[in-house]
Scaffold this motif. Structure first.
Motif, PDB file in Angstrom:
ATOM      1  N   UNK A 155       0.761  -1.193  -0.152  1.00 53.46           N
ATOM      2  CA  UNK A 155       0.000  -0.072   0.015  1.00 53.46           C
ATOM      3  C   UNK A 155       0.988   1.134  -0.021  1.00 53.46           C
ATOM      4  N   UNK A 156       1.232   1.572  -1.360  1.00 54.52           N
ATOM      5  CA  UNK A 156       1.936   2.996  -1.182  1.00 54.52           C
ATOM      6  C   UNK A 156       1.151   3.969  -0.876  1.00 54.52           C
ATOM      7  N   UNK A 157       1.643   5.075  -0.077  1.00 49.02           N
ATOM      8  CA  UNK A 157       1.116   6.236   0.149  1.00 49.02           C
ATOM      9  C   UNK A 157       1.063   7.203  -1.146  1.00 49.02           C
ATOM     10  N   UNK A 158      -0.404   7.589  -1.541  1.00 49.50           N
ATOM     11  CA  UNK A 158      -0.438   8.383  -2.603  1.00 49.50           C
ATOM     12  C   UNK A 158      -0.127   9.503  -2.651  1.00 49.50           C
ATOM     13  N   UNK A 159       0.113  10.253  -1.516  1.00 51.97           N
ATOM     14  CA  UNK A 159       1.109  11.430  -1.140  1.00 51.97           C
ATOM     15  C   UNK A 159       2.167  11.095  -0.041  1.00 51.97           C
ATOM     16  N   UNK A 160       3.423  11.599  -0.102  1.00 58.84           N
ATOM     17  CA  UNK A 160       4.468  11.320   0.857  1.00 58.84           C
ATOM     18  C   UNK A 160       4.285  12.345   2.091  1.00 58.84           C
ATOM     19  N   UNK A 161       3.324  13.078   2.015  1.00 56.96           N
ATOM     20  CA  UNK A 161       2.942  14.104   3.260  1.00 56.96           C
ATOM     21  C   UNK A 161       1.313  14.049   3.354  1.00 56.96           C
ATOM     22  N   UNK A 205      -8.273   1.602 -11.498  1.00 61.75           N
ATOM     23  CA  UNK A 205      -7.912   0.238 -11.553  1.00 61.75           C
ATOM     24  C   UNK A 205      -8.196  -0.735 -10.266  1.00 61.75           C
ATOM     25  N   UNK A 206      -8.944  -1.907 -10.402  1.00 61.22           N
ATOM     26  CA  UNK A 206      -8.643  -2.842  -9.554  1.00 61.22           C
ATOM     27  C   UNK A 206      -8.643  -4.208 -10.412  1.00 61.22           C
ATOM     28  N   UNK A 207      -7.515  -4.105 -11.143  1.00 63.85           N
ATOM     29  CA  UNK A 207      -7.299  -4.955 -12.249  1.00 63.85           C
ATOM     30  C   UNK A 207      -5.873  -5.621 -12.342  1.00 63.85           C
ATOM     31  N   UNK A 208      -5.801  -6.686 -13.172  1.00 66.20           N
ATOM     32  CA  UNK A 208      -4.491  -7.676 -13.335  1.00 66.20           C
ATOM     33  C   UNK A 208      -4.239  -7.425 -14.728  1.00 66.20           C
ATOM     34  N   UNK A 209      -2.887  -7.089 -14.705  1.00 69.10           N
ATOM     35  CA  UNK A 209      -2.333  -6.811 -16.303  1.00 69.10           C
ATOM     36  C   UNK A 209      -1.177  -7.876 -16.578  1.00 69.10           C
ATOM     37  N   UNK A 241      -8.066   2.539  -6.174  1.00 69.24           N
ATOM     38  CA  UNK A 241      -9.605   3.230  -5.983  1.00 69.24           C
ATOM     39  C   UNK A 241      -9.657   3.686  -4.689  1.00 69.24           C
ATOM     40  N   UNK A 242      -8.608   3.843  -3.794  1.00 66.02           N
ATOM     41  CA  UNK A 242      -8.637   4.645  -2.375  1.00 66.02           C
ATOM     42  C   UNK A 242      -8.021   5.926  -2.544  1.00 66.02           C
ATOM     43  N   UNK A 243      -8.411   6.848  -1.761  1.00 73.85           N
ATOM     44  CA  UNK A 243      -7.899   8.140  -1.735  1.00 73.85           C
ATOM     45  C   UNK A 243      -6.305   8.221  -1.116  1.00 73.85           C
ATOM     46  N   UNK A 244      -6.072   7.137  -0.168  1.00 73.88           N
ATOM     47  CA  UNK A 244      -5.005   7.312   0.807  1.00 73.88           C
ATOM     48  C   UNK A 244      -3.822   6.670   0.063  1.00 73.88           C
ATOM     49  N   UNK A 245      -4.047   5.622  -0.866  1.00 72.38           N
ATOM     50  CA  UNK A 245      -2.751   4.834  -1.369  1.00 72.38           C
ATOM     51  C   UNK A 245      -3.206   4.311  -2.563  1.00 72.38           C
ATOM     52  N   UNK A 246      -2.159   3.755  -3.120  1.00 69.89           N
ATOM     53  CA  UNK A 246      -1.988   3.069  -4.462  1.00 69.89           C
ATOM     54  C   UNK A 246      -1.348   1.618  -4.400  1.00 69.89           C
TER      55      UNK A 246
END
Length: 290
Positions: A155-161, A205-209, A241-246
């Motif tokens: 779960x990588x933060x969408x923003x580092x701050x 996305x919530x998808x497989x590539x 699809x979440x605001x906090x993380x990708x």
């Protein structure tokens, strides 16, 4: 679910912190051998919380249709923990054992058991360098062969701050994803691949590539950091699809792959998958060129 670690308490094994240069990673074997923190140059990259960080998905990745899979003539039922499906394996809900640890690397194991029907062992190796992190998962069969998958769910933060409203070039600007997939697994209404491969569609996305030359996805936090997720595996799930993380999830097979693309693990043929995350500071590059 056996060895449930949803309630993390003082009896759980101690976390292991590795350091190399200005990078620091913490692994919690009592919380499913999850990376609970990855800090680079003092900035946290992973969403915090017991459900987040970056956890290994094993012995399967993503969803299993209705929680059921076959091995030859035997039908097995996994706990339906994401109705109507089972999701992300049992490893994240298991207490692991720290086998060894030094300043910049550590190894962890757990023995497969109930509700997984086949005996075996899972190993995770974590190796930190000043500009990279390499994770390796291995799945061994003790007796009977069985289908399995392995991968990671960071779960990588969408923003580092988090909490900052960053305009272009400011430290809080949202991460950008860049990748070139050969195909996208068409997703059905049940969130499982339909079996059709389609041209990659724009997100969210919530998808497989599929990446037959190996997973290669770049995350860029403008003006701060560039991080590349790479693996020899050819499957990656992107979830934003979440605001906090990708999430960028390299894995050894597609969702529901125990049924649609089984990879048998045998006593003489274990499953192994690795991913390496490499990074560079964009802030430093900017100061150098100025």
């Amino acid at each position: 679910m056996s060895n449930d670690v949803s309630k993390h308490d003082e009896t759980s094994p101690a976390g292991v912190t590795l350091k190399a240069g200005d990078a620091e990673v913490t692994v919690d074997p009592g919380l499913g051998c999850r990376l609970t923190s990855l800090r680079i140059g003092g900035s946290e990259l992973l969403r915090q919380g017991a459900k987040y960080g970056a956890f290994p998905m094993v012995p399967w990745c993503g969803r299993i249709a209705l929680g059921q899979f076959r091995n030859g003539g035997e039908l097995h039922q996994m706990p339906v923990n994401h109705p109507p499906h089972a999701i992300h394996g049992t490893g994240r809900d298991t207490v692991w054992t720290t086998v060894r640890a030094d300043d910049s690397s550590a190894a962890f194991t757990y023995d497969l058991g109930d509700p997984w029907p086949y005996p075996g062992r899972v190993t995770q190796l974590v190796e930190l360098a000043p500009d990279s992190l390499t994770l390796t998962l291995g799945v061994e069969a003790a007796e009977d062969s069985f289908p399995a998958q392995a991968g990671w769910h960071p779960w990588f933060l969408r923003s580092l701050d988090p909490g900052e409203s960053g305009a272009s070039g400011e430290s809080g600007e949202a991460v950008r994803l860049s990748f070139d997939a050969a195909w996208q697994e068409e997703r059905g209404e049940d969130h499982l691949p339909t079996g059709r491969r389609i041209q990659p569609l724009p997100g969210p996305w919530d998808d497989c590539f599929g990446m037959p030359e190996g997973v290669d996805v770049t995350l860029t936090w403008p003006g701060r950091l560039e991080l590349k997720v790479a693996s020899r595996a050819e499957w990656v799930v992107i979830y934003d699809e979440q605001a906090e993380a990708v999430c960028v999830e390299p894995q050894s097979g597609p969702p529901n792959g125990l049924n649609t693309l089984p990879r048998l693990v045998t006593p003489i043929d274990p499953l192994e998958i690795s991913t390496t995350w490499t990074w560079r500071s964009l802030a430093r590059a900017g100061r150098t060129s100025a």
